[in-house]
Design an enzyme around this catalytic site. Structure first.
Site, PDB file in Angstrom:
ATOM      1  N   LEU A  16      46.296  35.734  35.518  1.00  0.00           N
ATOM      2  CA  LEU A  16      46.103  36.827  34.521  1.00  0.00           C
ATOM      3  C   LEU A  16      45.013  36.811  33.578  1.00  0.00           C
ATOM      4  O   LEU A  16      44.735  35.684  33.293  1.00  0.00           O
ATOM      5  CB  LEU A  16      47.555  37.153  33.770  1.00  0.00           C
ATOM      6  CG  LEU A  16      48.743  37.478  34.920  1.00  0.00           C
ATOM      7  CD1 LEU A  16      49.874  37.355  33.830  1.00  0.00           C
ATOM      8  CD2 LEU A  16      48.482  38.847  35.371  1.00  0.00           C
ATOM      9  N   SER A  17      44.618  37.940  32.974  1.00  0.00           N
ATOM     10  CA  SER A  17      43.658  37.907  32.053  1.00  0.00           C
ATOM     11  C   SER A  17      44.416  37.331  30.798  1.00  0.00           C
ATOM     12  O   SER A  17      45.503  37.550  30.427  1.00  0.00           O
ATOM     13  CB  SER A  17      43.243  39.530  31.710  1.00  0.00           C
ATOM     14  OG  SER A  17      42.594  39.614  30.501  1.00  0.00           O
ATOM     15  N   ALA A  19      45.241  34.082  30.621  1.00  0.00           N
ATOM     16  CA  ALA A  19      46.113  32.968  31.082  1.00  0.00           C
ATOM     17  C   ALA A  19      45.140  31.481  30.746  1.00  0.00           C
ATOM     18  O   ALA A  19      46.136  30.664  30.451  1.00  0.00           O
ATOM     19  CB  ALA A  19      46.191  33.041  32.407  1.00  0.00           C
ATOM     20  N   LYS A  21      41.796  30.873  32.199  1.00  0.00           N
ATOM     21  CA  LYS A  21      40.674  30.281  33.207  1.00  0.00           C
ATOM     22  C   LYS A  21      39.691  29.952  32.547  1.00  0.00           C
ATOM     23  O   LYS A  21      38.821  29.019  32.791  1.00  0.00           O
ATOM     24  CB  LYS A  21      40.381  31.588  34.242  1.00  0.00           C
ATOM     25  CG  LYS A  21      41.811  31.909  34.878  1.00  0.00           C
ATOM     26  CD  LYS A  21      41.611  33.303  35.555  1.00  0.00           C
ATOM     27  CE  LYS A  21      41.122  34.550  35.134  1.00  0.00           C
ATOM     28  NZ  LYS A  21      42.240  35.139  34.100  1.00  0.00           N
ATOM     29  N   SER A  89      40.977  37.404  40.182  1.00  0.00           N
ATOM     30  CA  SER A  89      41.284  37.368  41.756  1.00  0.00           C
ATOM     31  C   SER A  89      43.007  37.514  42.228  1.00  0.00           C
ATOM     32  O   SER A  89      43.283  36.885  42.527  1.00  0.00           O
ATOM     33  CB  SER A  89      40.810  36.198  42.437  1.00  0.00           C
ATOM     34  OG  SER A  89      40.840  35.043  41.548  1.00  0.00           O
TER      35      SER A  89
HETATM   36  P1  ADP Z   1      41.418  34.136  30.902  1.00  0.00           P
HETATM   37  O1  ADP Z   1      39.802  33.428  31.244  1.00  0.00           O
HETATM   38  O2  ADP Z   1      42.089  33.567  31.797  1.00  0.00           O
HETATM   39  O3  ADP Z   1      41.082  35.504  30.582  1.00  0.00           O
HETATM   40  P2  ADP Z   1      40.658  32.801  28.130  1.00  0.00           P
HETATM   41  O4  ADP Z   1      40.287  31.506  28.824  1.00  0.00           O
HETATM   42  O5  ADP Z   1      39.580  33.639  27.855  1.00  0.00           O
HETATM   43  O6  ADP Z   1      41.620  33.577  29.305  1.00  0.00           O
HETATM   44  O7  ADP Z   1      41.749  32.859  27.086  1.00  0.00           O
HETATM   45  C1  ADP Z   1      42.933  31.921  27.076  1.00  0.00           C
HETATM   46  C2  ADP Z   1      43.396  31.868  25.710  1.00  0.00           C
HETATM   47  O8  ADP Z   1      44.556  31.061  25.752  1.00  0.00           O
HETATM   48  C3  ADP Z   1      42.403  31.012  24.783  1.00  0.00           C
HETATM   49  O9  ADP Z   1      42.395  31.584  23.412  1.00  0.00           O
HETATM   50  C4  ADP Z   1      42.849  29.399  24.658  1.00  0.00           C
HETATM   51  O10 ADP Z   1      42.511  28.938  23.483  1.00  0.00           O
HETATM   52  C5  ADP Z   1      44.419  29.649  25.008  1.00  0.00           C
HETATM   53  N1  ADP Z   1      44.977  28.589  25.435  1.00  0.00           N
HETATM   54  C6  ADP Z   1      46.251  27.701  25.217  1.00  0.00           C
HETATM   55  N2  ADP Z   1      46.590  26.931  25.664  1.00  0.00           N
HETATM   56  C7  ADP Z   1      45.736  26.901  26.712  1.00  0.00           C
HETATM   57  C8  ADP Z   1      45.596  25.961  27.934  1.00  0.00           C
HETATM   58  N3  ADP Z   1      46.505  24.634  28.240  1.00  0.00           N
HETATM   59  N4  ADP Z   1      44.500  26.411  28.696  1.00  0.00           N
HETATM   60  C9  ADP Z   1      43.847  27.382  28.806  1.00  0.00           C
HETATM   61  N5  ADP Z   1      43.860  28.050  27.301  1.00  0.00           N
HETATM   62  C10 ADP Z   1      44.803  27.828  26.565  1.00  0.00           C
END
Ligand code: ADP
Length: 196
Positions: A16-17, A19, A21, A89
């Site tokens: 998910l957005s 999450a 990634k 995806s």
């Molecule tokens: P996505 O790319 O899935 O949309 P992002 O990476 O942009 O998500 O954002 C995820 C957020 O969750 C960030 O602010 C990150 O610091 C936080 N977070 C907390 N714990 C984790 C973890 N174990 N792994 C990745 N992100 C994490």
């Protein structure tokens, strides 16, 4: 360390957005580059601003976007690059289609409950989706189909970023894509500010 030969692989982050990634993908890329691996990062948002500019978010458009990313990832992978893809995806079938094409494919399910992603709301998109400003947002009014057999699952609501990155690296070593390094994974602070 000078590597004699590097094996190509696509490491595909789905979830998910919000999450996690992009966060895990960026730390992983940095970790591998420090060890002199050739790494390319294909981020869904950046791909949509360039390679697949103008594509919308219908199922067909999303599939087309993933197919395009898969095509590029395959070209790089067969030239022994480590390709890190970070894209929601949401559809299982197209992910599996790409997996069949690339073969050297490691799927990472970045799993966090919708409530956690929504609370993080990194890009403010959940708020817009809830208010109806954005339609067809994954997890709200568009489906997300979790992988059934991912090589790695990161549960980012209860793991630190270091733990999530380590899980991926451990599997890459197990499959022989990455060699064991002497140094332990660089300690990552709990609240990093690396996102540009
Ligand atoms: P996505 O790319 O899935 O949309 P992002 O990476 O942009 O998500 O954002 C995820 C957020 O969750 C960030 O602010 C990150 O610091 C936080 N977070 C907390 N714990 C984790 C973890 N174990 N792994 C990745 N992100 C994490």
């Amino acid at each position: 360390m000078v590597l004699e030969q590097q094996r190509g692989v696509t490491i595909w982050f789905t979830g998910l957005s919000g999450a996690g990634k992009t966060t895990i993908a960026q730390f992983l890329a940095e970790h591998l580059r420090k060890q002199k691996y050739k790494v390319e990062l294909l981020d869904g948002d950046i791909v949509r601003q360039n390679l697949t500019k103008g594509l919308g978010f219908s199922k067909e458009a999303r599939d087309e976007n993933i197919r395009s990313i898969g095509f590029v990832a395959n070209l790089l992978t067969r030239n022994d690059v480590i390709v890190i893809v970070s894209a929601i995806s949401p559809y299982r079938e197209i992910r599996d289609e790409v997996r069949q094409q690339i073969r050297d494919f490691v799927e990472v399910y970045v799993n966090a409950p919708l409530s956690v992603c929504e609370k993080r709301d990194v890009k403010g998109l959940y708020k817009k989706a809830r208010s109806g400003e954005i339609k067809g947002f994954t997890g709200i009014d568009d489906p997300y189909e979790p992988p059934l057999n991912p090589e790695v699952e990161c549960q980012t609501d209860c793991e630190t970023i270091t733990e999530s990155v380590t899980k991926v690296v451990t599997q890459l070593k197990r499959f022989g894509y990455v060699q064991s390094e002497k140094e332990a994974l660089t300690r990552i602070p709990p609240h990093p500010q690396i996102l540009a």
